[in-house]
Enzyme design. Structure first.
Site, PDB file in Angstrom:
ATOM      1  N   ALA A  66      48.017  77.069 -43.618  1.00 26.68           N
ATOM      2  CA  ALA A  66      47.517  77.952 -42.542  1.00 26.68           C
ATOM      3  C   ALA A  66      47.320  77.144 -41.179  1.00 26.68           C
ATOM      4  O   ALA A  66      46.180  76.854 -41.443  1.00 26.68           O
ATOM      5  CB  ALA A  66      47.837  79.098 -42.801  1.00 26.68           C
ATOM      6  N   GLY A 112      47.387  78.087 -47.734  1.00 25.90           N
ATOM      7  CA  GLY A 112      48.678  78.576 -47.234  1.00 25.90           C
ATOM      8  C   GLY A 112      49.706  77.720 -48.198  1.00 25.90           C
ATOM      9  O   GLY A 112      50.978  78.278 -48.585  1.00 25.90           O
ATOM     10  N   GLU A 115      49.621  78.004 -51.440  1.00 33.35           N
ATOM     11  CA  GLU A 115      50.485  79.396 -51.785  1.00 33.35           C
ATOM     12  C   GLU A 115      52.635  79.516 -51.848  1.00 33.35           C
ATOM     13  O   GLU A 115      52.753  80.432 -51.978  1.00 33.35           O
ATOM     14  CB  GLU A 115      49.806  80.611 -50.909  1.00 33.35           C
ATOM     15  CG  GLU A 115      48.324  80.619 -51.472  1.00 33.35           C
ATOM     16  CD  GLU A 115      47.415  81.555 -49.965  1.00 33.35           C
ATOM     17  OE1 GLU A 115      47.355  81.253 -49.178  1.00 33.35           O
ATOM     18  OE2 GLU A 115      47.025  82.675 -50.452  1.00 33.35           O
ATOM     19  N   GLU A 135      40.228  78.369 -48.818  1.00 35.70           N
ATOM     20  CA  GLU A 135      39.868  79.510 -48.034  1.00 35.70           C
ATOM     21  C   GLU A 135      38.426  79.819 -47.375  1.00 35.70           C
ATOM     22  O   GLU A 135      37.500  80.063 -46.157  1.00 35.70           O
ATOM     23  CB  GLU A 135      40.757  80.544 -47.661  1.00 35.70           C
ATOM     24  CG  GLU A 135      42.086  80.514 -47.668  1.00 35.70           C
ATOM     25  CD  GLU A 135      43.344  79.816 -48.089  1.00 35.70           C
ATOM     26  OE1 GLU A 135      42.455  79.384 -49.483  1.00 35.70           O
ATOM     27  OE2 GLU A 135      44.365  79.950 -48.953  1.00 35.70           O
TER      28      GLU A 135
HETATM   29  N1  COA Z   1      45.252  73.857 -39.691  1.00 30.02           N
HETATM   30  C1  COA Z   1      45.410  73.312 -38.426  1.00 30.02           C
HETATM   31  N2  COA Z   1      45.400  72.126 -38.082  1.00 30.02           N
HETATM   32  C2  COA Z   1      45.344  71.497 -39.519  1.00 30.02           C
HETATM   33  C3  COA Z   1      45.798  71.799 -39.933  1.00 30.02           C
HETATM   34  C4  COA Z   1      45.249  73.471 -40.737  1.00 30.02           C
HETATM   35  N3  COA Z   1      44.933  74.386 -41.591  1.00 30.02           N
HETATM   36  N4  COA Z   1      44.892  70.888 -41.550  1.00 30.02           N
HETATM   37  C5  COA Z   1      45.106  69.218 -40.612  1.00 30.02           C
HETATM   38  N5  COA Z   1      45.339  70.274 -39.222  1.00 30.02           N
HETATM   39  C6  COA Z   1      45.196  68.984 -38.226  1.00 30.02           C
HETATM   40  C7  COA Z   1      44.235  68.853 -37.886  1.00 30.02           C
HETATM   41  O1  COA Z   1      43.267  70.112 -37.413  1.00 30.02           O
HETATM   42  C8  COA Z   1      44.417  67.621 -37.110  1.00 30.02           C
HETATM   43  O2  COA Z   1      44.941  67.746 -35.809  1.00 30.02           O
HETATM   44  P1  COA Z   1      43.876  67.008 -35.100  1.00 30.02           P
HETATM   45  O3  COA Z   1      44.826  65.604 -34.702  1.00 30.02           O
HETATM   46  O4  COA Z   1      45.404  67.428 -33.406  1.00 30.02           O
HETATM   47  O5  COA Z   1      43.017  66.546 -34.410  1.00 30.02           O
HETATM   48  C9  COA Z   1      45.662  66.604 -38.028  1.00 30.02           C
HETATM   49  O6  COA Z   1      46.332  68.040 -39.170  1.00 30.02           O
HETATM   50  C10 COA Z   1      45.542  65.666 -38.712  1.00 30.02           C
HETATM   51  O7  COA Z   1      44.298  66.885 -40.338  1.00 30.02           O
HETATM   52  P2  COA Z   1      43.073  65.366 -40.165  1.00 30.02           P
HETATM   53  O8  COA Z   1      42.257  66.700 -40.558  1.00 30.02           O
HETATM   54  O9  COA Z   1      42.564  64.886 -38.736  1.00 30.02           O
HETATM   55  O10 COA Z   1      42.859  64.727 -41.296  1.00 30.02           O
HETATM   56  P3  COA Z   1      42.649  64.307 -42.823  1.00 30.02           P
HETATM   57  O11 COA Z   1      43.008  63.446 -43.206  1.00 30.02           O
HETATM   58  O12 COA Z   1      41.269  63.904 -41.934  1.00 30.02           O
HETATM   59  O13 COA Z   1      41.827  65.428 -43.096  1.00 30.02           O
HETATM   60  C11 COA Z   1      42.811  67.651 -44.877  1.00 30.02           C
HETATM   61  C12 COA Z   1      43.035  66.551 -44.127  1.00 30.02           C
HETATM   62  C13 COA Z   1      43.717  68.416 -45.136  1.00 30.02           C
HETATM   63  C14 COA Z   1      41.906  67.601 -45.775  1.00 30.02           C
HETATM   64  C15 COA Z   1      41.454  68.318 -43.708  1.00 30.02           C
HETATM   65  O14 COA Z   1      43.127  68.804 -42.649  1.00 30.02           O
HETATM   66  C16 COA Z   1      41.704  69.654 -43.758  1.00 30.02           C
HETATM   67  O15 COA Z   1      40.687  69.895 -44.302  1.00 30.02           O
HETATM   68  N6  COA Z   1      42.649  70.985 -43.302  1.00 30.02           N
HETATM   69  C17 COA Z   1      42.792  72.187 -43.503  1.00 30.02           C
HETATM   70  C18 COA Z   1      42.466  72.518 -44.772  1.00 30.02           C
HETATM   71  C19 COA Z   1      42.736  74.220 -45.320  1.00 30.02           C
HETATM   72  O16 COA Z   1      41.442  74.783 -44.950  1.00 30.02           O
HETATM   73  N7  COA Z   1      43.485  74.792 -45.344  1.00 30.02           N
HETATM   74  C20 COA Z   1      43.603  76.298 -45.487  1.00 30.02           C
HETATM   75  C21 COA Z   1      43.557  77.011 -44.627  1.00 30.02           C
HETATM   76  S1  COA Z   1      43.344  79.201 -45.063  1.00 30.02           S
END
Ligand code: COA
Length: 260
Positions: A66, A112, A115, A135
């Site tokens: 999400a 999400g 999910e 989460e």
């Molecule tokens: N919500 C909003 N933005 C998200 C996102 C999310 N769940 N997941 C990734 N993004 C965005 C990042 O903020 C980043 O945006 P920016 O370039 O404007 O800063 C872009 O997507 C790329 O992500 P980034 O984190 O730089 O990539 P990465 O390769 O370093 O890491 C992940 C990849 C998947 C490990 C990391 O993005 C992450 O942990 N995401 C969140 C996962 C999460 O907690 N999801 C559950 C949400 S309830």
């Protein structure tokens, strides 16, 4: 409705819905969820759409969760509303569609994203896929059905460990857990999803819709899955598809089902 966050295309009986926010790793904001609802609903009503494939744009993520930026300052009431609305609009909606939905998981499927993949009727993944429910690392719990569907799919103990550790599993472990049915190289993912969709399309769409409802009934509180199966089985006998399927078998020819 015109879409700015997803793509939807129907060809040769298959509707492919692609979440298309690669710069945000296809994170689900409320606009994307509304667009997905619309695209799934349209495909379900479209007689030419016999199978739906859901995937993410790019080679990095199916959906990284999400959109955290959207709910970071929500109140208790807003949090509950977010989960309720999302479940109704997308996750329960997808699970209960009569049209088969295959998730082609092409990278990260987190929160999400996992999910959504779990709400699909089954899942395939590319070998770079990584799945998890992170989460609790954000101080919240899965809210789009993850605490229910993950234990249904992989068992309570494994689900508890994944949820509590907020860790990710790779495609091999997901296969071992039964969370996905097949792993392939990323370039083989859509061809495999299409091949399975074509196999499904040879069968009665009416019967498949009834089978989905009967399987799902077994996972719903207060619903007797066996009773649902008996009633759905009986209803099949009144369909044109049943007449065609049984007649074709007895005439030793391929069935030509009338469709949706
Ligand atoms: N919500 C909003 N933005 C998200 C996102 C999310 N769940 N997941 C990734 N993004 C965005 C990042 O903020 C980043 O945006 P920016 O370039 O404007 O800063 C872009 O997507 C790329 O992500 P980034 O984190 O730089 O990539 P990465 O390769 O370093 O890491 C992940 C990849 C998947 C490990 C990391 O993005 C992450 O942990 N995401 C969140 C996962 C999460 O907690 N999801 C559950 C949400 S309830």
């Amino acid at each position: 409705m015109s879409y700015s966050n997803i793509l939807s295309k129907t060809q040769d009986g298959i509707t492919t819905i692609t979440i298309n926010r690669p710069s945000k790793l296809n994170a689900l904001n409320s606009e994307t969820i509304a667009e997905l609802h619309d695209a799934f609903a349209k495909a379900n009503q479209d007689a030419n759409a016999k199978v739906i494939i859901i995937t993410g744009a790019g080679e990095k993520a199916f959906v990284a969760g999400a959109d955290i930026s959207e709910f970071a300052d929500f109140s208790v009431e807003e949090g509950a509303k977010l989960a309720r609305k999302g479940q109704e609009q997308l996750f329960d909606f997808v699970e209960n569609l009569a049209t088969p939905v295959i998730a082609a998981v092409n990278g990260f499927a987190l929160g999400g994203g996992l999910e959504l993949a779990m709400a699909a009727h089954f899942r395939l993944a590319s070998d770079n896929a990584r799945m998890g429910l992170p989460e609790v690392s954000l101080g919240v719990i899965p809210g789009y059905g993850g605490t229910q569907r993950l234990p249904q799919l992989i068992g309570k103990g494994r689900a508890m460990e994944m949820i509590m550790t907020a860790g990710m599993i790779d495609a091999n472990m997901a296969l071992d857990y039964g969370l996905i049915n097949h792993i392939v190289a990323i370039e083989e993912l859509m061809p495999l999803a299409q091949k399975i969709a074509q196999k499904i399309m040879r069968n009665s769409t009416v019967a498949i819709g009834a089978a989905i409802a009967a399987v799902n009934a077994g996972f719903k509180d207060g619903t007797d899955g066996y009773q649902t199966e008996i009633e759905a089985f009986g209803r099949c006998f009144g369909t044109q598809d049943f007449t065609e399927g049984t007649t074709a078998f007895l005439e030793k020819r391929k069935a030509n089902f009338p469709g949706k």
